[in-house]
Design a protein around this motif. Structure first.
Motif, PDB file in Angstrom:
ATOM      1  N   ARG A  77       1.500  -2.974  -4.030  1.00 37.03           N
ATOM      2  CA  ARG A  77       1.831  -3.093  -2.600  1.00 37.03           C
ATOM      3  C   ARG A  77       1.450  -1.851  -1.810  1.00 37.03           C
ATOM      4  O   ARG A  77       1.292  -1.904  -0.599  1.00 37.03           O
ATOM      5  N   TYR A  78       1.273  -0.714  -2.492  1.00 33.85           N
ATOM      6  CA  TYR A  78       0.906   0.526  -1.821  1.00 33.85           C
ATOM      7  C   TYR A  78      -0.615   0.721  -1.730  1.00 33.85           C
ATOM      8  O   TYR A  78      -1.099   1.804  -1.465  1.00 33.85           O
ATOM      9  N   SER A  89      -0.689  -0.488   6.281  1.00 29.11           N
ATOM     10  CA  SER A  89       0.651  -0.611   6.855  1.00 29.11           C
ATOM     11  C   SER A  89       0.610  -0.144   8.303  1.00 29.11           C
ATOM     12  O   SER A  89      -0.434   0.268   8.807  1.00 29.11           O
ATOM     13  N   ARG A 118      -5.465   4.814  -0.121  1.00 26.81           N
ATOM     14  CA  ARG A 118      -5.475   3.347  -0.204  1.00 26.81           C
ATOM     15  C   ARG A 118      -6.886   2.799  -0.031  1.00 26.81           C
ATOM     16  O   ARG A 118      -7.266   1.834  -0.694  1.00 26.81           O
ATOM     17  N   ARG A 141       2.027   6.278  -1.121  1.00 24.85           N
ATOM     18  CA  ARG A 141       3.185   6.003  -0.271  1.00 24.85           C
ATOM     19  C   ARG A 141       3.707   7.311   0.296  1.00 24.85           C
ATOM     20  O   ARG A 141       3.439   8.389  -0.234  1.00 24.85           O
ATOM     21  N   ARG A 168       6.356   2.676   2.477  1.00 28.07           N
ATOM     22  CA  ARG A 168       4.959   2.419   2.842  1.00 28.07           C
ATOM     23  C   ARG A 168       4.424   3.461   3.815  1.00 28.07           C
ATOM     24  O   ARG A 168       3.289   3.904   3.718  1.00 28.07           O
ATOM     25  N   ASP A 169       5.250   3.817   4.802  1.00 29.41           N
ATOM     26  CA  ASP A 169       4.895   4.823   5.788  1.00 29.41           C
ATOM     27  C   ASP A 169       6.196   5.256   6.461  1.00 29.41           C
ATOM     28  O   ASP A 169       7.284   4.930   5.974  1.00 29.41           O
TER      29      ASP A 169
END
Length: 175
Positions: free
Chosen positions: A38-39, A43, A115, A122, A169-170
């Motif tokens: 997911r990272y 985002s 990413r 993250r 995420r951020d």
């Protein structure tokens, strides 16, 4: 007169040894755990998809931790640390174009670059005793060699003395 006074204190011992990023391997996407996958996604503040061409051309030939170290050094060397220059709407792309920001902006830019390079990244909110003035500090965690590793793109703190407070995420997740 009603008054409320709150004080708190903590003593934290960080036992994380220093890590040489350049010796860490990238984990192939098909071998990453679901939590790390997911990272890899863009985002709110880290528009990774906007940096793919830049990462491919600027950091071509580098892999894993060596690539992360080169991107960290690039961010630290190409941005000026300027307080008050960004706000709650500033994204990694804004920071890239502006060339300045604060720790949160440095972190968002490095996260977006990682990413874009298919390296999970993250944001990490940490307490870093060497950072002045004393406050929470935004850094990055990258997933390399099967574990998460702290990286400070501002160069203000070493991973071996940061106390981890929160990850996400951020900045949306660790505000």
């Amino acid at each position: 007169e009603d008054r409320l006074t709150c004080r708190y204190g903590a003593e934290v011992e960080v036992t994380r040894p220093p890590v040489d990023l350049s010796r860490l391997d990238a984990v192939p996407v098909e071998h990453m755990p679901g939590d790390a996958l997911r990272y890899l996604l863009p985002s709110r503040y880290c528009e990774a998809d906007r940096f793919t061409n830049f990462v491919c051309s600027r950091f071509d030939g580098l892999q894993g931790g060596a690539k992360v170290a080169a991107m960290r050094d690039w961010v630290e060397g190409h941005l000026a640390y300027v307080s008050g220059i960004s706000d709650g709407n500033t994204t990694a792309a804004d920071t890239f174009l502006e060339g300045r920001g604060v720790c949160r902006d440095y972190a968002h830019l490095l996260i977006a670059l990682c990413r874009a390079a298919q390296i999970p990244a993250r944001i990490a909110s940490v307490y870093a005793p060497d950072v002045e003035p004393q406050d929470f500090h935004a850094v990055v965690q990258v997933y390399l060699s099967g574990d998460w590793h702290l990286v400070d793109p501002t160069g203000m703190a070493g991973a071996d003395n940061m106390a981890l407070v929160a990850v996400g995420r951020d900045a949306t997740d660790v505000a």
